[in-house]
Scaffold this active site. Structure first.
Site, PDB file in Angstrom:
ATOM      1  N   SER A 266     -36.020 -32.996  13.432  1.00 22.01           N
ATOM      2  CA  SER A 266     -36.413 -34.675  14.471  1.00 22.01           C
ATOM      3  C   SER A 266     -36.297 -33.336  15.883  1.00 22.01           C
ATOM      4  CB  SER A 266     -35.701 -35.251  14.016  1.00 22.01           C
ATOM      5  OG  SER A 266     -33.758 -35.631  14.595  1.00 22.01           O
ATOM      6  N   ASP A 267     -36.063 -34.192  17.075  1.00 15.42           N
ATOM      7  CA  ASP A 267     -35.338 -33.314  18.240  1.00 15.42           C
ATOM      8  C   ASP A 267     -34.216 -33.716  18.353  1.00 15.42           C
ATOM      9  OD1 ASP A 267     -37.039 -32.095  21.064  1.00 15.42           O
ATOM     10  OD2 ASP A 267     -34.425 -31.207  20.334  1.00 15.42           O
ATOM     11  N   TRP A 268     -33.331 -33.345  19.324  1.00 12.57           N
ATOM     12  CA  TRP A 268     -31.959 -34.445  19.402  1.00 12.57           C
ATOM     13  C   TRP A 268     -31.641 -35.340  19.068  1.00 12.57           C
ATOM     14  CZ3 TRP A 268     -27.509 -29.954  19.504  1.00 12.57           C
ATOM     15  CH2 TRP A 268     -26.110 -30.669  19.782  1.00 12.57           C
TER      16      TRP A 268
END
Ligand code: GLC
Length: 745
Positions: A266-268
């Site tokens: 995922s992204d942050w």
């Protein structure tokens, strides 16, 4: 089972067997641990190390310092039950300590070797520091220069972005991912992030299937074909479903149609943000939605560790789903050689910032520079004709700003600025008068104007170094007004009245609005943020030691009101034309409704950009002649051979980027008025002609049609070859009906 037993496990070193053995050994929590990425920090975080010992940490990002990383790895390998190594990730976007031009600048080289070599050196420097994985290339197509992350992109075209993104993958991963100097790459942000509404970061994204399939997805597919080890999901809410929990994207397309065997991170915090999106009710629902959609690893937030065991026990998530994710993650760790060689030995690496690395960074910067204007052949400069040279602007001597956005580890001490390079290059006979003109690029005060005016008055030639500081582009740094910030234009207006020879070198992380600015100077050289060696590169071009060869990877609008404006647009039923366009100042008073052209344009800015995609001047000029096709009736199973003669009609040798565009004149879904399908950068001596040859197959003429299938259709195509997207040398050919009638590619 301790790590050493893993090494001797089974006679063969077969990765698959070793992975399956491990999965059999792993507890549910250890599997979830592999799917969890923690944010690092400064020094050894003892709380985090407890999680490592408990097998709850598969990856750590943004931890630097080889000694700390080796100690963290030792704890994972020697003190956890199964001894599975950690994969350390970091944003090594366009350099580690040696910094290359921002990706948008590298794209302006139109030379895949530039991003490949840059990524290769970035990998070596990052691997030396214990980094195994970079979150690059970013291959989000975008047409919105208000969006700060256009700086990290490879521009507006899917073919160019795909070619260059794939080159970066090859650069980061090398020929062998297990080599100590290779690191895993990451195609991001999957997908559609570049269409953020209003150019505002993280905003809603509304993209049709047709646009997704024909424009947004192809660069990601090019990265898959190049063997990219990982993907990262976008923050974006894509048509109502956040990309991080988008099953159609992750399972149906990436892991299904494309048969992708890497893993998706995922992204942050983009998993926990599913709640903020209003898509998931709580962290447990967010974990369930993202894992069931095909997400393999959670970055920074920890809903997986908090809820996946319950979700599995209640049957909401199948443990086989987790096994698949763990397989993917372990495969990358095995492919990286982390089980055999978990620790980093810096003695096996060259020094960062060595002269070879800097030389490649300089060449990349030279090739990224785009000459947009050069009236009266002001450039190249002739030092022998210059007595007094003024160097004006806040970016003339700033080794930090020239590195650009996303340079966490960039070493300013490696930077060589334009002023330093000019002083070195100009002989003792030239008096150099330096003035900052503004405190920063955003400075609206004029209290430094006087000093600048004095320097200008003393000089016969003036070089401005203006644009944007690096903080004005990159993630979350979007601008609604993309003119030169601050009072820079005001200063240019004042000094241009002196009637001297003026050159503007613009550094920025995006296309700026230059319609007015360009009228204030004789020459305009676009340098993006050129990285560590921006100074020597710019000066080599200003002095003619190198001839500019850059071409725009993105259209430059005349005004923000034109955005989005891009070359590969659909024609509409009433396209703007020069004949039908009436400028707002040319409309007579009391003009009746139908007296002004009823076609697609803005009354004030028309329908064309200030500078088109693919545009860039040289110190010489090239002519295109004798376009030849091997046939004008192409069978679907044939290759169309295209030849063109490119003549260097100028007095200097130089490099040209010949670009080949097609248009499918009519199809079951409308096709762009031009599509880049091939390009070649070639060196041609003054007075010389080179024949370039391109090959097109039916795959190049295919597109994704109404039912999301890639098809080709018989019909007439137009083909252009030229030095930018306004290429006019063209031929038509027909793609013939296939006797077998089966038109799926
Ligand atoms: C950021 C970015 C992403 C980056 C990640 C890790 O928010 O969106 O591109 O790789 O977090 O720093």
């Amino acid at each position: 089972m301790k790590r050493r037993e893993i090494e001797t496990m089974g006679a063969e070193k077969d990765t698959h067997h070793r992975i399956e053995q491990l999965i059999k050994e792993m507890t549910l929590i250890e599997k979830i641990g592999q799917m969890s990425q923690f944010a690092g920090g400064n020094g050894l975080n003892h709380h985090l190390m407890e999680h490592v010992r408990d097998g709850k940490v598969g990856s750590i990002l943004n931890q630097v310092g080889v000694d700390v990383l080796n100690e963290m790895q030792r704890i994972a390998v020697e003190e956890s039950r199964l001894g599975i190594p950690i994969i350390f990730g970091r944003d090594v976007i366009h350099g580690f300590q040696t910094v290359f031009p921002i990706p948008l600048g590298q794209a302006a080289s139109w030379n895949p070797e530039v991003p490949r070599k840059g990524a290769r050196i970035s990998a070596i420097e990052a691997a030396r520091d214990g980094i195994h994985w970079t979150f690059a290339p970013m291959v989000d197509v975008t047409r919105d220069p208000r969006w700060g992350r256009i700086a990290e992109s490879l521009g507006e075209d899917p073919f160019l972005a795909g070619q260059l993104g794939a080159a970066m993958v090859r650069g980061f991963q090398g020929d062998d991912l297990s080599d100590i100097k290779s690191i895993a790459a990451c195609a991001k942000h999957f997908a559609g992030y570049g269409y953020s509404e209003a150019g505002k970061d993280y905003a809603y994204v509304n993209i049709s299937d047709n646009e997704m399939r024909n424009i947004v997805l192809p660069p990601f597919k090019a990265c898959v074909d190049a063997g990219v080890a990982t993907f990262m999901t976008a923050f974006s809410d894509l048509n109502g479903i956040p990309a991080t929990a988008h099953e159609n994207l992750l399972k149906d397309i990436l892991k299904g149609e494309w048969n992708y065997d890497g893993f998706v991170v995922s992204d942050w915090d983009s998993v926990i943000q599913l709640i903020t999106h209003g898509f998931s009710e709580n962290p447990k629902a967010a974990a369930k939605a993202s894992v069931n959609a095909g997400l393999d690893m959670e970055m920074a937030s920890h809903t997986f560790l908090q809820h996946l065991d319950t979700l599995v026990s209640e049957g909401s998530v199948l443990e086989e789903n987790l096994n698949d994710s763990v397989r993917r993650i372990l495969k990358v760790k095995f492919d990286l050689g982390l089980f055999e060689r978990p620790y980093t030995d810096q003695k096996l690496f060259p020094q960062n910032g060595n002269e070879d690395h800097l030389a490649v960074a300089k060449e990349a910067a030279i090739e990224s520079l785009v000459l947009l204007k050069n009236d009266y052949e002001t450039l190249p400069l002739k030092p022998e004709r210059i007595q007094n040279l003024a160097i004006i602007g806040p970016l003339a001597d700033d080794g930090f700003e020239q590195m650009g956005t996303w340079t966490f580890d960039g070493k300013e001490s490696f930077s060589q600025t334009p002023l330093q390079a000019i002083k070195e290059a100009m002989g003792p006979d030239v008096n150099i008068h330096v003035a900052r003109g503004l405190h920063t690029t955003r400075d609206n005060s004029q209290d430094l104007f006087k000093e600048a005016m004095e320097a200008a008055k003393k000089s016969d030639t003036i070089i401005f170094f203006m644009g944007e500081e690096s903080i004005l582009s990159g993630e979350a740094h979007c601008r609604a007004d993309i003119n030169l910030p601050g009072a820079q234009n005001k200063l240019l207006e004042k000094i241009s009245k002196l009637g001297k020879s003026t050159i503007l070198v613009a550094m920025a992380g995006r296309p700026l609005i230059l319609d007015h600015t360009r009228d204030l100077v004789n020459s305009l050289l676009y340098a993006w943020h050129p990285g560590s060696m921006g100074g020597p590169a710019i000066v080599d071009v200003l002095l003619g030691k190198s001839v500019p060869s850059g071409k725009l990877p993105v259209s430059f609008p005349k005004s923000v009101g034109q955005i989005p404006i891009y070359y590969n647009q659909r024609n509409s039923g009433k396209p703007g034309t020069h004949e039908s366009f009436t400028h707002i100042n040319d409309i007579p008073p009391r003009a009746p409704q139908t007296s002004v052209g009823n076609t697609s344009f803005h009354l004030d800015d028309g329908f064309e950009p200030l500078y088109p995609f693919g545009f860039g001047l040289s110190y010489t000029h090239f002519e295109y002649h004798n376009l030849r096709l091997s046939t004008h009736n192409m069978q679907a199973n044939e290759t169309l051979d295209v030849s063109i003669d490119v003549f260097n009609a100028g007095s200097l040798d130089g490099q040209e980027v010949a670009q080949l565009y097609i248009r499918d004149l009519f199809a079951s879904v409308t096709r762009p008025v031009k599509e880049l399908k091939a390009f070649e950068k070639v060196f041609i001596q003054s007075g010389e002609t080179k024949t370039l040859n391109f090959k097109l197959t039916v795959a190049d003429l295919s597109f994704v049609g109404k039912d999301n299938k890639t098809i080709w259709e018989p019909g007439v195509f137009q083909l252009w070859v030229g030095g930018d997207s306004n290429a006019w040398v063209n031929e038509k050919f027909e793609l013939m009906t296939d006797k077998t009638e089966n038109n799926e590619k």
